[in-house]
Write an enzyme that holds these catalytic residues in place. Structure first.
Site, PDB file in Angstrom:
ATOM      1  CB  CYS A  92      -0.990   0.057   1.272  1.00  0.00           C
ATOM      2  SG  CYS A  92       0.020   0.011   2.541  1.00  0.00           S
ATOM      3  CB  CYS A 100       4.192  -0.500   1.922  1.00  0.00           C
ATOM      4  SG  CYS A 100       3.105  -1.686   2.776  1.00  0.00           S
ATOM      5  CG  ASP A 117      13.021  24.770 -35.754  1.00  0.00           C
ATOM      6  OD1 ASP A 117      13.201  25.985 -36.110  1.00  0.00           O
ATOM      7  OD2 ASP A 117      13.582  23.552 -35.963  1.00  0.00           O
ATOM      8  CG  ASP A 130      15.086  18.997 -35.920  1.00  0.00           C
ATOM      9  OD1 ASP A 130      15.048  20.323 -36.220  1.00  0.00           O
ATOM     10  OD2 ASP A 130      15.765  18.493 -36.914  1.00  0.00           O
ATOM     11  CG  ASP A 189      15.397  23.980 -32.300  1.00  0.00           C
ATOM     12  OD1 ASP A 189      15.118  25.204 -32.730  1.00  0.00           O
ATOM     13  OD2 ASP A 189      15.219  22.858 -33.336  1.00  0.00           O
TER      14      ASP A 189
END
Length: 753
Positions: free
Chosen positions: A17, A20, A437, A640, A644
């Protein structure tokens, strides 16, 4: 996808649980070498961060702490997930069946006398009621102390460490019912005649139902991690390597860097590599999410776990073991699953007080039934206190968030979407604007020489050869288009490059061995050197109209040509943008192109002119993103390239194309593996589905406890008639966790756009 900080991931078995989880986290965070530790109930793993590479003594201390708390530390490198999971579910099933064999007769014996007087009389012919109590005692002992031993052991440890958890509630509830019934059976004269009732069936059935609930929960939880298991199974167990001219089949884990590997049609690829001979089509859908097989020839990269088509190729191994793309994807997803979103903090704060409060409510309930409630007696006080202890379910709170995250990240990985952390999922679900971009994101990212407008007295072949000679030294992405065009036409300049100077944001100034001074760059560069670009104005207007990039070339202070470069828009870009706009997102384009070219690209993609940020220098993209954020609204930036990375970092969520640079990928929160623009709306859709699922689970986990604990006390019975027996409470508690896990599993069936 690299991890730069020193961390240790270790398995923790035996947790049941949220209490725990908190207990293990508190124990690990107290260790001096530990910077921060998080524990995930769904994956049964602890992620421990250090401020230095962990020493053997640090690892030993972590293992000892986990063991001291009553749980089992597991080395994830040596653990075989599928076999370990099968063993765990099989064990729980055997325990459930075994407990049922004793619990069912106990329930029959307890309930049968209540059916009718004839059944009661028939039973009394065989044994007296006191003797039947002894039979039920003998039937309940194995359930309580053998089949329920895990709850007894862990519950006792949690109570001794003053951090009670679900096991403690089960221990206290079932032991109270068992001990009271045992005393009534052994010493009946100690109790008034009206209170000589036994509740062995409550103890036996509750333990059996909790075991059944844990079995269903564990089985469903393992199904939640199916996506990762499927990915791991993609790698073949053997590989065919070429050594001394002979084909040898060896285990895949024994393949070494630079081994030459042969792949037959229809077989899976064992490691990453580069094709040296042959040609084929390879299905990379399981890694990138792209369903169309990709053509592979000499020089192309291949990835472990992908499936070869009808061709046969030989490739050189470039990454093996944990360094393969597939292994990094699995590690990336597991790292995301181990992290905690901000919304988890709500559950953590509640759990810190939940079990102690439940214990106080149980004590108050027993006292109320003893001294305040009409018709109150010892047996009624006991039954309602036990119902309160059993109905409370912190395990549902512990599973509410991590199970949804596990299924969601697995679903994302299957579609080529990787989330760096659960915070990324949460943040992406709140974005209102997506900024893109251009190059490599909205476009293919492979510029091609579209046209070369040459002015007299220059001739095209000689000029293109000289331009390619100069551009070979350039790192600008458009330079490769010129070099590639010259190579395709077999053009090569007899001259050599004597001097080369890159002018930031403007172009190139170079000198050749024949004395030619070559300048390549923007209109501004030409004007700065007193060259009129008027003769090429029509060609410039045409390029701008088409949304193509362009720059000028000059030889010895004479304007020589207009170089027009095209970068086709990805086929899925317009539809992806339309999908986002339809869902109410604002879309922006941030580009270094001039306003006319950028506007043309935006128009073709479906982006409004007012949302175009043109002529943005590479180092200013992050500033534009910051300014948009200041205007209000959460923003995701998609890119990418190397330039960037700052914008990806400052955005609320950075989404990197997996086909881009390593730095962009490292800076992003979400990675679109195939580079398909469609993965952007899909990732947002998935993040929203995961967060909605988490909210449903938390609402159930909290609502269940808030509504049913008052009913279990029985204090509402005089006015509403509502009450719960321990057996019904046990069934409800078991089903609560099962509901949370099965609700999370619904994410596997959602259909992404």
């Amino acid at each position: 996808m690299k991890r730069t900080e020193p961390i240790l991931e270790i398995g923790v078995e035996g947790m049941t649980c949220a209490a725990c989880v908190r207990r293990v986290e508190n124990g690990l965070n107290k260790l001096p070498a530990v910077q921060h530790a998080t524990v995930n109930l769904a994956t049964e793993r602890a992620l421990v961060r250090f401020d230095h590479p962990p020493l053997e003594s640090d690892i030993a201390a972590i293992r000892a702490t986990i063991s001291k708390l009553g749980y089992e530390p597991v080395d994830l490198k040596s653990k075989r997930p599928s076999s370990a999971e099968t063993s765990e579910t099989d064990t729980l099933w055997r325990m459930t069946v075994g407990a049922s064999l004793f619990a069912i007769p106990t329930v029959v014996l307890a309930m049968a006398p209540m059916l009718s007087d004839s059944v009661m009389n028939w039973m009394m012919r065989w044994l007296t009621m006191e003797q039947w109590n002894w039979v039920m005692l003998l039937l309940t002992v194995p359930v309580q102390f053998w089949f329920g031993r895990r709850f007894m052991r862990l519950g006792a440890k949690s109570l001794l460490s003053t951090s009670p958890d679900m096991n403690a509630l089960i221990l206290l509830g079932t032991m109270a019912a068992f001990l009271f019934s045992a005393l009534v059976t052994v010493f009946p004269n100690w109790f008034p005649v009206a209170s000589r009732h036994v509740y062995f069936e409550a103890s036996a059935v509750v333990i059996t139902l909790v075991l059944l609930g844990k079995y269903l929960e564990t089985k469903s939880r393992h199904q939640a991690s199916d996506a990762m298991k499927v990915l791991l199974k993609l790698v073949p167990k053997t590989a065919t390597v070429i050594r001394d001219g002979q084909s040898i089949s060896i285990p895949a884990e024994e393949v070494q860097l630079n081994d030459l590997i042969e792949v037959q049609p229809g077989t899976a690829i064992a490691v990453d590599g580069v094709v040296e001979s042959g040609s084929t089509y390879i299905d990379e859908s399981m890694v990138t999410g792209e369903s169309v097989p990709v053509a592979k020839v000499a020089g192309d990269a291949v990835v472990a776990g992908t499936i070869n088509g009808s061709g046969s190729v030989r490739f050189r191994a470039t990454a093996v073991g944990a360094e393969t793309t597939l292994a990094k994807i699995v590690a990336f997803v597991e790292s995301a699953q181990a992290s905690k979103p901000r919304i988890q903090g709500i559950a953590d704060r509640v759990v810190a007080y939940f079990v102690p409060v439940v214990l106080l409510i149980a004590i108050f309930t027993s006292l109320a039934w003893l001294f305040l409630m009409p018709g109150g007696a010892v047996d009624q006080a006991l039954i309602h206190a036990v119902a309160v202890l059993i109905i409370a379910c912190p395990c549902a709170m512990g599973l509410a968030v991590p199970t949804s995250v596990m299924v969601g990240t697995g679903k994302g990985a299957q579609h080529g979407i990787l989330f760096r952390s659960t915070d990324a999922i949460e943040s992406l679900s709140h974005v209102e604007m997506v900024a893109f971009d251009k190059t490599g994101t909205l476009t293919v990212g492979k510029p091609q020489l579209s046209r070369l407008h040459v002015l007299p007295p220059f001739d095209e072949p000689t000029l293109l050869a000289e331009l390619a000679l100069v551009e070979q030294r350039s790192e600008h992405p458009l330079a490769h288009a010129i070099v590639e065009a010259a190579e395709m036409r077999g053009l090569r300049s007899p001259n050599e490059l004597v001097d080369f100077q890159a002018i930031a944001g403007a172009g190139i100034d170079a000198r050749l061995s024949n004395g030619d001074r070559v300048r390549i760059g923007s209109e501004r560069l030409m004007r700065e050197h007193a060259m009129d670009v008027g003769p090429l104005e029509d060609a410039v207007a045409d390029a701008m109209e088409r949304g193509e990039g362009y720059f000028f070339a000059a030889i010895n202070q004479k304007l020589a040509a207009l170089i027009v470069i095209s970068d086709p828009i990805k086929s899925t870009t317009p539809a992806a943008i339309a999908n986002l706009r339809q869902k109410g997102f604002r879309i922006a384009l941030i580009s270094g192109d001039n306003i006319r070219t950028a506007s043309t690209i935006a128009d073709r993609c479906g982006i409004e002119p007012s949302m175009v940020y043109a002529e943005v220098r590479p180092n200013h993209k992050a500033e534009v993103v910051q300014s948009i954020k200041r205007e209000g609204g959460r923003i995701a930036f998609v890119g990418d390239g190397l330039n960037d990375a700052p914008a990806l970092t400052v955005a609320d969520v950075g989404i990197a194309m997996g086909t881009g640079t390593d730095l962009a990928i490292e800076s992003a929160d979400v990675i679109a593996m195939s580079g398909d623009t469609w993965l952007v709306p899909r990732s947002i859709q998935l993040s929203r589905a995961v967060m909605s699922n988490i909210r449903q689970n938390l609402a159930w986990a909290f609502g269940y406890n808030v509504l049913l604990i008052p009913v279990a006390t029985g204090l509402l019975q005089p006015w509403t008639g509502l009450s719960l027996s321990p057996i019904v409470a046990g069934a409800a508690m078991s089903l609560s966790s099962f509901f949370v896990v099965t609700n999370a599993l619904r994410l596997r069936s959602i259909r992404l756009d």
